[in-house]
Motif scaffolding. Structure first.
Motif, short mmCIF file in Angstrom:
data_model
loop_
_atom_site.label_atom_id
_atom_site.label_comp_id
_atom_site.label_asym_id
_atom_site.label_seq_id
_atom_site.Cartn_x
_atom_site.Cartn_y
_atom_site.Cartn_z
N CYS A 81 37.53 38.53 38.07
CA CYS A 81 37.09 37.42 37.22
C CYS A 81 36.83 36.17 38.07
O CYS A 81 37.43 36.02 39.14
CB CYS A 81 38.18 37.03 36.21
N CYS A 111 39.77 34.15 40.00
CA CYS A 111 40.84 35.09 40.39
C CYS A 111 41.14 34.89 41.87
O CYS A 111 40.24 34.65 42.67
CB CYS A 111 40.39 36.52 40.14
N CYS A 168 46.04 34.48 38.17
CA CYS A 168 45.27 35.33 37.27
C CYS A 168 44.89 34.42 36.12
O CYS A 168 45.62 34.32 35.13
CB CYS A 168 46.11 36.50 36.78
S1 SF4 Z 1 44.05 39.56 38.26
FE1 SF4 Z 1 43.49 38.43 36.39
S2 SF4 Z 1 41.87 37.08 37.02
FE2 SF4 Z 1 42.06 38.61 38.61
S3 SF4 Z 1 40.56 40.15 38.06
FE3 SF4 Z 1 42.50 40.77 37.18
S4 SF4 Z 1 42.47 39.94 35.11
FE4 SF4 Z 1 40.87 38.89 36.24
#
Ligand code: SF4
Ligand SMILES: Cc1ncc(C[n+]2csc(CCOP(=O)(O)OP(=O)(O)O)c2C)c(N)n1
Ligand SMILES: [Mg+2]
Lengths: 387, 292
Positions: free
Chosen positions: B32, B35, B215
């Motif tokens: 994302c 991230c 995250c």
């Molecule tokens: S850790 Fe969180 S922010 Fe990173 S890709 Fe996974 S869901 Fe998305």
């Protein structure tokens, strides 16, 4: 290729099935074993631990069977032949990694010395109740090869065959022993190394830029590489394309899975390993595997003396199931008798293949001992009377 | 005229300096916006580049999770294994070919919930490998459930009223299990992260680098902590560098101070050294050292 004479213990030995399986693995060129102690399989790894320092192998006692069943796959991708050994509860813990080996086409061997279950069940006593788990225990569709020895000699011979098949088809091969065969001591003849055929891994000859992980080039089994050789490949348990990259679509899934299954099923006749006795012209055929086959002998001998036309087939390779063979046989006989140390597993396969063409009689046994030959004899007599 | 001029100006090709270490044919990646995992990969790639290792001899092994996808984006021999089992896979790989440099790269849930047992045992044995944990304090891939690292009172979908499960202090766990190198940084500290990875890779034996990482999609949003950038600000303002800190003292509270630094750096004999030395003593000439 032939076995390495530095490692093969040529000669006649008086050893049990667990020890013989260990020698089979060594003769087959196994150089990495990871395991976790569990009765009645522990003697296999104990002997491995004794022998490996002298034959250039590594044994590691892992923290559990989950770790063991994936550590061996790491060793395989480093270029080695590897196996793990377990029983009942440990076999249950290994299931996810049988699936990982299947989808990543990692050649490796799992020995399961079957004991009574479920759960802790009968740690020191025999059963043949993991036969369906061997076939279906990991989630999803896949194929494996499972072979079943009925003597210490075969524990040696078939462990070699297991390694060879795993390399030929790039598939996990399960050696489905049982406590009786594992702990039974008999004469085991280990031939000279030059008489033992070994299937070596097929490494690609293509240079890094041209090689694709799962390209089959008209065969059904892709060639391998090993870590450190500059191919910089990616391996994943996700559904993947020919390059080995995750590709999660119904189309890729269909193509990948079809091949994983077909490489075994379409070669079933080549992998097939059956022992036949008096099958020609038989009215009744007893179908058995593993230790149970030895209890069948006195039963069929007695019935034959009384004039019953009874044959016996022993499935040495149980998976892939010899479907066409049983289907044809079912058209020629009036009944099948299937004794097994469980409450009915392989009998369902026989029944499915017989498709109503022959009467079917299971001789169940909950495990903990072998059948009494009389039970098998009585069942043979019973089906004759009702046929 | 203008045309001619522009033709003479050399336009540098826009190329990521670590591109050769990435599988560009697999981009765009799945992570994302905001991230932190991508930042850690960048640091890792730079560390590898600076390490001057023969990259054909470096293997990377991941488990399952958002971080577990790292292996698939690196242009190395790379393995995406099963959930929690990267370490035992890597153990097999390393023992079977001691010439390889092995890096395990995975998430906090993968390494310390389902895989926790393997972590402590590999550290105990001192198997020569580097474990990099992207600790986002949550299960990202499965949608924001709590992890064994989630601070008490932080919310996850499975503890919607806030967690009351005491979390692990990862450096302390690594230290007491026997890891020879232990460091923690946040994704704000890119230079430190790169340096720590370089040191960890150079370290002989089991080394561990924890990288605190946002995250935004699941942890920050549910806990009303803003976006990725807000978390970076938070790391900047609330991290305290304490090299050599007693690992017992570096546990983390919800939005509390983050102690970062290199905590442990010591030599222990590796598993392979121990094995070869011991068996040579026992067998002398007869011992066939596993030649890999
Ligand atoms: S850790 Fe969180 S922010 Fe990173 S890709 Fe996974 S869901 Fe998305
Ligand atoms: C045996 C098994 N159980 C559960 C899962 C589902 N699962 C996938 S990733 C994951 C958690 C990952 O969390 P973490 O390691 O912290 O990685 P992140 O996504 O946060 O980077 C879980 C529970 C699985 N794949 N396999
Ligand atoms: Mg996480």
């Amino acid at each position: 290729m032939k076995a390495d004479k530095e490692t093969v213990l040529t000669g006649a030995h008086f050893i049990d099935g667990d020890h013989a399986a260990c020698e089979g693995a060594i003769a087959a060129g196994c150089k990495f074993v990871a395991g976790y102690p569990i009765t009645p399989s522990t003697e296999v790894v104990e002997r491995i631990a004794l022998r490996f320092p002298l034959v250039g192998g590594i044994f590691i006692q892992m923290e559990d069977e989950i770790a063991s069943s994936i550590a061996i796959q790491g060793a395989v991708w480093a270029g080695k032949k590897a196996m793990t050994v377990t029983s009942g509860p440990g076999f249950s813990l290994m299931m996810e990694h049988i699936g990982y080996a299947a989808i990543t086409e990692t050649p490796c061997v799992f020995i399961n010395v079957q004991r009574g279950g479920p759960s802790t069940g009968l740690p020191t006593l025999p059963a043949q109740a993991d036969m369906m788990q061997a076939r279906w225990g990991s989630h999803g569709d896949y194929e494996i090869i499972a072979i079943v020895p009925n003597s210490p000699q075969e524990c040696f011979d078939l462990t070699i065959r297991a390694f060879n098949l795993s390399e030929e088809y790039r598939v996990p091969v399960l050696v489905m022993m049982d406590e009786c065969v594992g702990h039974m001591t008999e004469k085991v003849v280990i031939p000279e190394a030059r008489q033992i055929d070994i299937v070596e891994r097929k490494f690609t000859k293509k240079p890094p830029g041209e090689y694709k992980m799962f390209e089959t080039n008209g065969t059904m089994v892709p060639e391998m590489v090993k870590v450190g050789d500059g191919y910089r490949t990616h391996l994943t348990g996700l559904t993947h394309d020919e390059q080995g990259y995750p590709a999660m679509s119904p189309k890729v899934q269909q193509r990948m899975l079809r091949r994983l299954v077909d490489k075994i099923l379409l070669n079933e006749e080549k992998i097939r390993h059956i022992e036949e006795d008096h099958v020609e012209g038989a009215d009744v055929v007893v179908i058995s595997y593993g230790i149970t086959s030895r209890v069948v002998l006195p039963a069929v001998n007695k019935a034959r003396k009384e004039g019953v036309k009874v044959g016996h087939i022993r499935l040495i390779t149980v998976w892939p199931f010899p479907e066409s063979y049983i289907r044809e046989l079912a058209k020629k006989v009036s009944a099948f008798v299937v004794p097994e140390l469980n409450l009915g597993q392989i009998v369902h396969e026989v029944e499915r293949c017989a498709a109503g063409n022959a009467v079917m009689q299971l001789v169940p046994h909950a495990g903990g001992a072998v059948h009494a030959p009389e039970d098998i004899y009585d069942t043979i007599k019973g089906v004759i009377e009702h046929a | 005229m203008l045309d001619q001029q522009t033709a003479e100006i050399e336009v540098p090709e826009a190329q990521n300096p670590v591109e050769s270490l990435l599988r560009m044919d697999r981009m765009p990646h799945i992570w994302c916006p905001g991230c932190g995992i991508g930042t850690t990969v960048n640091c890792f790639a730079r560390a590898l580049e600076q390490s001057k290792l023969d990259l054909d001899k470096v293997a990377i092994v991941s488990g399952i999770g958002c971080t577990g996808r790292v292996a698939g984006y690196l242009n190395l021999d790379s393995f995406h294994t099963t959930h929690g089992r990267a370490i035992p896979f890597a153990t097999g790989l390393k023992l079977a070919n001691p010439d390889l440099k092995i890096v395990v790269y995975s998430g906090d849930g993968d390494l310390f919930a389902i895989g926790g047992n393997h972590f402590i045992h590999a550290a105990r044995r001192n198997v020569d490998m580097t474990v990099i944990c992207v600790n986002n304090l949550i299960y990202g891939m499965t949608g924001g459930q709590v992890a064994p690292t989630t601070p008490v009172t932080a919310k996850g979908t499975t503890y919607p009223y806030g967690s009351y499960d005491p979390p692990f202090n990862l450096p302390y766990l690594a230290d007491s299990s026997g890891a020879g190198y232990v460091a923690r940084w946040t994704v704000y500290h890119v230079r430190h992260v790169t340096k720590a990875i370089k040191e960890a890779i150079a370290h002989r034996g089991f080394s561990f680098v924890e990288i605190i990482s946002p995250c935004p999609t699941l942890y920050s949003r549910r806990n009303r902590l803003g976006d990725g950038l807000d978390q970076m600000k938070f790391y900047k303002e609330n991290s305290e560098i304490k090299n050599g800190a007693d690992t017992k003292e570096v546990g983390m509270d919800f939005q509390g101070k983050i102690i970062v630094g290199k905590f442990v750096d010591r030599e222990r004999k590796t598993y392979r050294q121990l094995m070869n030395e011991h068996l040579s003593n026992v067998f002398g000439e007869q011992f066939t050292p596993y030649e890999g």
